[in-house]
Design a protein around this motif. Structure first.
Motif, PDB file in Angstrom:
ATOM      1  N   GLU A  94       0.955  -1.271  -0.001  1.00  0.00           N
ATOM      2  CA  GLU A  94       0.030  -0.098  -0.068  1.00  0.00           C
ATOM      3  C   GLU A  94       1.148   1.260  -0.013  1.00  0.00           C
ATOM      4  N   PHE A  95       2.109   1.206   0.660  1.00  0.00           N
ATOM      5  CA  PHE A  95       2.913   2.532   0.586  1.00  0.00           C
ATOM      6  C   PHE A  95       3.412   2.703  -0.657  1.00  0.00           C
ATOM      7  N   GLU A  96       4.074   1.584  -1.245  1.00  0.00           N
ATOM      8  CA  GLU A  96       4.692   1.572  -2.532  1.00  0.00           C
ATOM      9  C   GLU A  96       3.694   2.134  -3.787  1.00  0.00           C
TER      10      GLU A  96
ATOM     11  N   ASP B 208     -13.235  -2.748   7.519  1.00  0.00           N
ATOM     12  CA  ASP B 208     -12.949  -2.076   8.746  1.00  0.00           C
ATOM     13  C   ASP B 208     -11.225  -2.147   9.056  1.00  0.00           C
ATOM     14  N   VAL B 209     -10.678  -3.197   8.201  1.00  0.00           N
ATOM     15  CA  VAL B 209      -9.027  -3.435   8.305  1.00  0.00           C
ATOM     16  C   VAL B 209      -8.446  -2.124   7.633  1.00  0.00           C
ATOM     17  N   ILE B 210      -8.989  -1.508   6.818  1.00  0.00           N
ATOM     18  CA  ILE B 210      -8.509  -0.296   6.167  1.00  0.00           C
ATOM     19  C   ILE B 210      -8.965   0.974   6.668  1.00  0.00           C
ATOM     20  N   LYS B 211      -9.559   1.422   7.696  1.00  0.00           N
ATOM     21  CA  LYS B 211     -10.256   2.603   8.311  1.00  0.00           C
ATOM     22  C   LYS B 211      -9.221   3.455   8.392  1.00  0.00           C
ATOM     23  N   GLU B 212      -7.916   2.998   8.721  1.00  0.00           N
ATOM     24  CA  GLU B 212      -6.843   4.140   9.116  1.00  0.00           C
ATOM     25  C   GLU B 212      -5.958   4.267   7.885  1.00  0.00           C
ATOM     26  N   LEU B 213      -6.313   3.627   6.669  1.00  0.00           N
ATOM     27  CA  LEU B 213      -5.352   3.502   5.309  1.00  0.00           C
ATOM     28  C   LEU B 213      -4.952   4.884   5.062  1.00  0.00           C
ATOM     29  N   TYR B 214      -5.861   5.935   4.954  1.00  0.00           N
ATOM     30  CA  TYR B 214      -5.588   7.120   4.393  1.00  0.00           C
ATOM     31  C   TYR B 214      -4.505   8.126   5.337  1.00  0.00           C
ATOM     32  N   PRO B 215      -5.001   8.098   6.726  1.00  0.00           N
ATOM     33  CA  PRO B 215      -4.244   9.020   7.638  1.00  0.00           C
ATOM     34  C   PRO B 215      -2.855   8.212   7.783  1.00  0.00           C
TER      35      PRO B 215
END
Length: 237
Positions: free
Chosen positions: A160-162, A190-197
């Motif tokens: 996800e970072f690359e 729900d596993v990606i709820k903090e993805l964008y921050p």
């Protein structure tokens, strides 16, 4: 639509009747489907490496990962459609698309499409992530992440970072100064709820849109590429 088969009186003929009706034939069959057994075997080897590693960093370094990426191509459209429509956990908006819609998006010059293949010492994981960027209707110098999906098979590998590093480069190349994105919560993502921050996006106020989405923005001028254990192997096909 619901199909109700007319079954024969003899239960011994049920299997033949259902098989002949074609109810369970695959609509599409991708390269990843053909290589499913090999992918499972490689995943077992990765699992063994993880168990023997001293830390997660050691595990990621030991994989010797690289990413091949590029726009959606006709060769990969079936897999992209499959990934978008079957992925529920890492799916930022759970928007679904038909094959015709994805082909239209891929053929348009207005937005940006990106597909990612993750390779490592055990083999090719296949096409495991896809992202659709479209023009932002309100800000001409911004792009919108319409949807972003990733296979759960590569969770925790820093893809996800690359992928975001690559997406930012593509957006800057198009002259964009910002990336906007929605996260629409479901019972499964729900596993990606903090993805964008976690990727450096800031919350847009009001943070919750009328459809229940949280709204995020990334200032491309201030974005610094995240260091990962994933090398670039060049554009995919």
């Amino acid at each position: 639509m619901v199909a109700v088969p007319e079954l024969p009186d003899d239960v011994a003929n049920y299997v033949g009747c259902l098989s002949a009706a074609g109810y369970f034939e695959a609509v599409t069959f991708t390269a990843e489907d053909r290589q499913r057994a090999r992918l499972y075997a490689a995943d077992a080897e990765r699992g063994a490496l993880l168990e023997s590693a001293q830390s997660m960093d050691d595990f990621l370094r030991g994989l010797n990962m690289s990413v091949a990426y590029g726009p959606f191509t006709p060769v990969d459209l079936a897999r992209v459609v499959q990934l978008i429509n079957k992925t529920n956990q890492f799916n930022t908006t759970t928007r679904r698309y038909t094959s015709e819609e994805v082909a239209g998006i891929a053929g348009s010059t207005k937005g940006v499409t990106l597909q990612f293949r993750l390779l490592d010492r055990f083999g090719d994981n296949g096409l495991v992530s896809a992202m659709i960027l479209r023009p932002n209707d309100e800000q001409p110098e911004a792009l919108e992440i319409d949807n972003w999906v990733m296979s759960c098979r590569v969770f925790g590998r820093e893809l996800e970072f690359e992928a975001m590093n690559i997406a930012v480069e593509a957006a800057r190349h198009r002259g964009a100064r910002a990336l906007f994105a929605d996260y629409i919560a479901t019972s499964k993502n729900d596993v990606i709820k903090e993805l964008y921050p976690n990727l450096g996006f800031a919350s847009v106020s009001p943070s919750t849109a009328t459809n229940g989405a949280t709204r995020w923005v990334l200032d491309l001028a201030g974005y610094e590429a995240r260091a990962t254990q994933i090398a670039r192997s060049g554009a995919s096909r």
